[in-house]
Design a protein around this motif. Structure first.
Motif, PDB file in Angstrom:
ATOM      1  N   LEU A 164       0.813  -1.212   0.000  1.00  0.00           N
ATOM      2  CA  LEU A 164       0.000   0.000   0.000  1.00  0.00           C
ATOM      3  C   LEU A 164       0.851   1.269   0.000  1.00  0.00           C
ATOM      4  CD1 LEU A 164      -2.711  -0.967   2.655  1.00  0.00           C
ATOM      5  CD2 LEU A 164      -2.816  -1.230   0.170  1.00  0.00           C
ATOM      6  N   GLY A 165       2.152   1.095   0.239  1.00  0.00           N
ATOM      7  CA  GLY A 165       3.000   2.276   0.347  1.00  0.00           C
ATOM      8  C   GLY A 165       2.758   2.976   1.670  1.00  0.00           C
ATOM      9  N   PHE A 166       3.074   4.248   1.722  1.00  0.00           N
ATOM     10  CA  PHE A 166       2.870   4.991   2.962  1.00  0.00           C
ATOM     11  C   PHE A 166       1.373   5.202   3.184  1.00  0.00           C
ATOM     12  CE2 PHE A 166       1.954   8.994   5.113  1.00  0.00           C
ATOM     13  CZ  PHE A 166       2.545   8.743   6.335  1.00  0.00           C
ATOM     14  N   ALA A 167       0.910   4.868   4.360  1.00  0.00           N
ATOM     15  CA  ALA A 167      -0.488   5.108   4.725  1.00  0.00           C
ATOM     16  C   ALA A 167      -0.514   5.811   6.072  1.00  0.00           C
ATOM     17  CB  ALA A 167      -1.262   3.792   4.805  1.00  0.00           C
ATOM     18  N   PRO A 168      -1.285   6.867   6.193  1.00  0.00           N
ATOM     19  CA  PRO A 168      -1.373   7.574   7.471  1.00  0.00           C
ATOM     20  C   PRO A 168      -2.223   6.789   8.465  1.00  0.00           C
ATOM     21  CG  PRO A 168      -2.947   8.488   5.936  1.00  0.00           C
ATOM     22  CD  PRO A 168      -2.165   7.454   5.170  1.00  0.00           C
ATOM     23  N   ASP A 169      -2.155   7.163   9.715  1.00  0.00           N
ATOM     24  CA  ASP A 169      -3.071   6.589  10.691  1.00  0.00           C
ATOM     25  C   ASP A 169      -4.499   7.010  10.355  1.00  0.00           C
ATOM     26  OD1 ASP A 169      -1.087   5.363  12.084  1.00  0.00           O
ATOM     27  OD2 ASP A 169      -1.219   6.635  13.868  1.00  0.00           O
ATOM     28  N   ALA A 170      -5.437   6.136  10.689  1.00  0.00           N
ATOM     29  CA  ALA A 170      -6.845   6.478  10.502  1.00  0.00           C
ATOM     30  C   ALA A 170      -7.218   7.615  11.444  1.00  0.00           C
ATOM     31  CB  ALA A 170      -7.725   5.261  10.778  1.00  0.00           C
ATOM     32  N   GLN A 171      -8.170   8.422  11.018  1.00  0.00           N
ATOM     33  CA  GLN A 171      -8.620   9.541  11.842  1.00  0.00           C
ATOM     34  C   GLN A 171      -9.904   9.147  12.576  1.00  0.00           C
ATOM     35  OE1 GLN A 171      -9.527  13.104   9.647  1.00  0.00           O
ATOM     36  NE2 GLN A 171      -9.644  14.380  11.484  1.00  0.00           N
TER      37      GLN A 171
ATOM     38  N   TYR B 292      -9.420  -3.132   8.202  1.00  0.00           N
ATOM     39  CA  TYR B 292      -8.280  -2.792   9.045  1.00  0.00           C
ATOM     40  C   TYR B 292      -8.189  -1.273   9.192  1.00  0.00           C
ATOM     41  CZ  TYR B 292      -6.602  -7.607   8.477  1.00  0.00           C
ATOM     42  OH  TYR B 292      -6.476  -8.977   8.489  1.00  0.00           O
ATOM     43  N   PHE B 293      -7.812  -0.845  10.388  1.00  0.00           N
ATOM     44  CA  PHE B 293      -7.674   0.578  10.683  1.00  0.00           C
ATOM     45  C   PHE B 293      -6.282   0.791  11.274  1.00  0.00           C
ATOM     46  CE2 PHE B 293     -12.034  -0.622  10.692  1.00  0.00           C
ATOM     47  CZ  PHE B 293     -12.713   0.441  10.111  1.00  0.00           C
TER      48      PHE B 293
ATOM     49  N   ARG C  71     -13.698   8.155   3.636  1.00  0.00           N
ATOM     50  CA  ARG C  71     -14.480   7.344   2.699  1.00  0.00           C
ATOM     51  C   ARG C  71     -13.604   6.479   1.796  1.00  0.00           C
ATOM     52  NH1 ARG C  71     -19.887   9.520   2.891  1.00  0.00           N
ATOM     53  NH2 ARG C  71     -20.158   9.790   5.129  1.00  0.00           N
ATOM     54  N   ALA C  72     -12.301   6.697   1.795  1.00  0.00           N
ATOM     55  CA  ALA C  72     -11.415   5.861   0.977  1.00  0.00           C
ATOM     56  C   ALA C  72     -11.202   4.531   1.689  1.00  0.00           C
ATOM     57  CB  ALA C  72     -10.078   6.562   0.743  1.00  0.00           C
ATOM     58  N   GLU C  73     -11.210   3.449   0.929  1.00  0.00           N
ATOM     59  CA  GLU C  73     -11.091   2.106   1.514  1.00  0.00           C
ATOM     60  C   GLU C  73      -9.824   1.390   1.065  1.00  0.00           C
ATOM     61  OE1 GLU C  73     -14.748   0.266   0.299  1.00  0.00           O
ATOM     62  OE2 GLU C  73     -15.949   1.363   1.792  1.00  0.00           O
ATOM     63  N   ASP C  74      -8.895   2.126   0.453  1.00  0.00           N
ATOM     64  CA  ASP C  74      -7.685   1.530  -0.116  1.00  0.00           C
ATOM     65  C   ASP C  74      -6.444   1.742   0.738  1.00  0.00           C
ATOM     66  OD1 ASP C  74      -7.373   4.249  -0.412  1.00  0.00           O
ATOM     67  OD2 ASP C  74      -7.061   4.193  -2.594  1.00  0.00           O
ATOM     68  N   GLY C  75      -6.631   2.186   1.963  1.00  0.00           N
ATOM     69  CA  GLY C  75      -5.508   2.418   2.856  1.00  0.00           C
ATOM     70  C   GLY C  75      -5.004   3.841   2.870  1.00  0.00           C
ATOM     71  N   SER C  76      -5.403   4.640   1.886  1.00  0.00           N
ATOM     72  CA  SER C  76      -4.865   5.998   1.762  1.00  0.00           C
ATOM     73  C   SER C  76      -5.321   6.916   2.889  1.00  0.00           C
ATOM     74  CB  SER C  76      -5.265   6.604   0.415  1.00  0.00           C
ATOM     75  OG  SER C  76      -6.674   6.688   0.286  1.00  0.00           O
TER      76      SER C  76
ATOM     77  N   ALA D  54     -18.074  11.260  18.467  1.00  0.00           N
ATOM     78  CA  ALA D  54     -19.477  11.357  18.066  1.00  0.00           C
ATOM     79  C   ALA D  54     -20.073  12.612  18.698  1.00  0.00           C
ATOM     80  CB  ALA D  54     -20.243  10.121  18.518  1.00  0.00           C
ATOM     81  N   PRO D  55     -20.796  13.425  17.912  1.00  0.00           N
ATOM     82  CA  PRO D  55     -21.292  14.705  18.437  1.00  0.00           C
ATOM     83  C   PRO D  55     -22.412  14.560  19.458  1.00  0.00           C
ATOM     84  CG  PRO D  55     -22.130  14.323  16.219  1.00  0.00           C
ATOM     85  CD  PRO D  55     -21.136  13.241  16.489  1.00  0.00           C
ATOM     86  N   ARG D  56     -23.144  13.453  19.407  1.00  0.00           N
ATOM     87  CA  ARG D  56     -24.237  13.223  20.345  1.00  0.00           C
ATOM     88  C   ARG D  56     -24.596  11.743  20.322  1.00  0.00           C
ATOM     89  NH1 ARG D  56     -29.645  16.074  18.533  1.00  0.00           N
ATOM     90  NH2 ARG D  56     -30.413  14.642  20.136  1.00  0.00           N
ATOM     91  N   ASP D  57     -25.383  11.316  21.286  1.00  0.00           N
ATOM     92  CA  ASP D  57     -25.826   9.923  21.296  1.00  0.00           C
ATOM     93  C   ASP D  57     -26.568   9.596  20.003  1.00  0.00           C
ATOM     94  OD1 ASP D  57     -24.820   9.816  23.834  1.00  0.00           O
ATOM     95  OD2 ASP D  57     -26.737   9.525  24.855  1.00  0.00           O
ATOM     96  N   GLY D  58     -26.223   8.454  19.397  1.00  0.00           N
ATOM     97  CA  GLY D  58     -26.951   7.982  18.227  1.00  0.00           C
ATOM     98  C   GLY D  58     -26.607   8.656  16.922  1.00  0.00           C
ATOM     99  N   ALA D  59     -25.575   9.511  16.910  1.00  0.00           N
ATOM    100  CA  ALA D  59     -25.206  10.219  15.677  1.00  0.00           C
ATOM    101  C   ALA D  59     -23.692  10.165  15.490  1.00  0.00           C
ATOM    102  CB  ALA D  59     -25.675  11.671  15.724  1.00  0.00           C
ATOM    103  N   ALA D  60     -23.276   9.922  14.245  1.00  0.00           N
ATOM    104  CA  ALA D  60     -21.855   9.866  13.909  1.00  0.00           C
ATOM    105  C   ALA D  60     -21.383  11.207  13.374  1.00  0.00           C
ATOM    106  CB  ALA D  60     -21.613   8.775  12.870  1.00  0.00           C
ATOM    107  N   PRO D  61     -20.083  11.477  13.438  1.00  0.00           N
ATOM    108  CA  PRO D  61     -19.560  12.710  12.842  1.00  0.00           C
ATOM    109  C   PRO D  61     -19.657  12.663  11.324  1.00  0.00           C
ATOM    110  CG  PRO D  61     -17.773  11.301  13.585  1.00  0.00           C
ATOM    111  CD  PRO D  61     -19.039  10.665  14.082  1.00  0.00           C
ATOM    112  N   GLU D  62     -19.535  13.805  10.700  1.00  0.00           N
ATOM    113  CA  GLU D  62     -19.548  13.874   9.236  1.00  0.00           C
ATOM    114  C   GLU D  62     -18.378  13.067   8.669  1.00  0.00           C
ATOM    115  OE1 GLU D  62     -21.883  15.359   7.331  1.00  0.00           O
ATOM    116  OE2 GLU D  62     -22.955  15.734   9.218  1.00  0.00           O
ATOM    117  N   GLN D  63     -18.600  12.511   7.488  1.00  0.00           N
ATOM    118  CA  GLN D  63     -17.585  11.723   6.777  1.00  0.00           C
ATOM    119  C   GLN D  63     -17.198  10.447   7.527  1.00  0.00           C
ATOM    120  OE1 GLN D  63     -16.311  12.332   3.519  1.00  0.00           O
ATOM    121  NE2 GLN D  63     -18.145  13.632   3.647  1.00  0.00           N
TER     122      GLN D  63
END
Length: 361
Positions: free
Chosen positions: A16-23, A46-47, A90-95, A27-36
């Motif tokens: 995969l070459g260089f891959a950064p750590d996942a970000q 894998y993360f 949203r990228a799933e290739d390790g980037s 979560a902003p509130r119960d039952g809701a995920a952050p944007e993106q």
């Protein structure tokens, strides 16, 4: 030939070459995920955290990945708590530090499929002889080494032979959990109690006088006892799918719907409680066989990944079969994202009888 599990092939992260750590973002509130937010799939994911690739050991599609206690947990949106660290990207290739492993069990040296060839789909014209043979081998393996969950629609209880065949599967150790609805259980208990299913004789299929009362009479009688096991004991029930599950100690989850009569005492009225109970069995499953129920098949498929991490840390495929007389039903499951499903277009009553015979029961 003895059944052997295909070996898991870990990703080559060096490729995969260089891959950064996942970000991860709170979560902003119960039952809701952050944007993106990153939505999970059926595949191993894998993360990258602190330079190490961590596998989400328990997964299901359309959920989010949460980093907690040094591991990755996959969680439904409704289970999120404010402040949970949710993977974004949203990228799933390790980037973006997230890698979705879409070919974990590819067999080395397998020939490429031709660009043009006939009958590559799964339809009523498909020959299923090889599928049956493979299923027999798989079930023999899973009896000792796996956990087989069956998902049944009410049609499975309308026939005397199919009820007897499934009971043999339970008694033979090929059923480790049952997922169904109020209808499957009601008609099976009606058959054991009154010899009918929706008022029709389960062998001759002839309607009995006043038979339209039979299913609600059965439900009412079970409710008087307070539970299915108490009804089985009190009425001396000695046959059927639910009887066999109770006798063998096989757990069953009955998920309710808005159209249910009664319902039976064990039926979950709260849809999320039902989903939780279903997932507890799915999380243990290594093979799932779903028959004659579109909604329960899709619900189970949506919470079933294509792999299972075993207690010793090894990773194996999770097999998923969907059997229905309707091509629409099996194709709809595939269209909803359960790409790893093996579909068989056939009468489910015949299917159960064939499986029992194939296992020499």
């Amino acid at each position: 030939m003895a059944f052997t599990l295909p070996r898991y092939q870990e990703p080559d992260f060096s490729a995969l070459g260089f891959a950064p750590d996942a970000q991860f973002i709170p979560a902003p509130r119960d039952g809701a995920a952050p944007e993106q937010y990153h939505a999970t799939t059926i595949f191993p994911e894998y993360f990258k955290v602190g330079g190490r690739w961590l596998l989400a050991k328990e997964s299901r599609m359309d959920c989010v990945a949460v980093y907690e206690d040094g591991a990755i947990a996959v969680r439904e949106f409704r289970r999120l708590k404010q402040g949970d660290l949710v993977a974004v990207g949203r990228a799933e290739d390790g980037s973006q530090g997230i890698y979705v492993h879409t070919a974990p069990f590819a067999r080395p040296g397998k020939a490429e499929a031709e660009a043009f060839s006939f009958r590559q789909g799964r339809s009523r014209e498909t020959a299923y002889s090889k599928d049956y043979d493979s299923l027999y081998e798989l079930l023999e393996h899973e009896k000792e080494h796996g956990f087989v969950t069956w998902v049944l629609g009410p049609a499975c209880s309308f026939d005397k032979d199919s009820r007897e065949a499934f009971s043999k599967l339970v008694a033979g150790g090929y059923v480790h959990a049952l997922l169904a609805g109020n209808a499957l259980a009601t008609h099976d208990l009606e058959a054991a109690y009154l010899g009918t299913a929706l008022g029709q004789d389960v062998y001759t299929q002839e309607s009995r006088p006043g038979g339209h009362y039979n299913h609600i009479d059965t439900i009412n009688r079970v409710r008087q006892y307070g539970s299915i096991p108490a009804f089985i004991k009190g009425e001396g029930i000695d046959n059927g799918i639910l009887y066999s599950c109770v006798k063998q100690g096989v757990p069953f989850v009955l998920a309710g719907s808005i159209r249910d009569d009664g319902p039976l005492p064990e039926v979950y009225a709260d849809v999320y409680e039902a989903q939780n109970a279903m997932r507890e069995q799915v999380k243990r499953s290594t093979t799932v066989i779903s028959m004659a129920t579109v909604l329960h098949s899709i619900a189970t498929g949506n919470m079933t990944p294509a792999y299972r991490v075993l207690e010793d840390g090894s990773i194996r495929p999770l097999y998923f079969y969907c059997v229905d007389v309707s091509e629409f039903a099996v194709n709809k499951l595939r269209d909803r994202g359960s790409l790893a499903v093996k579909t068989m277009v056939t009468n489910v009553q015949d299917f159960v009888v064939n499986v029992a015979k194939g296992l020499n029961l």
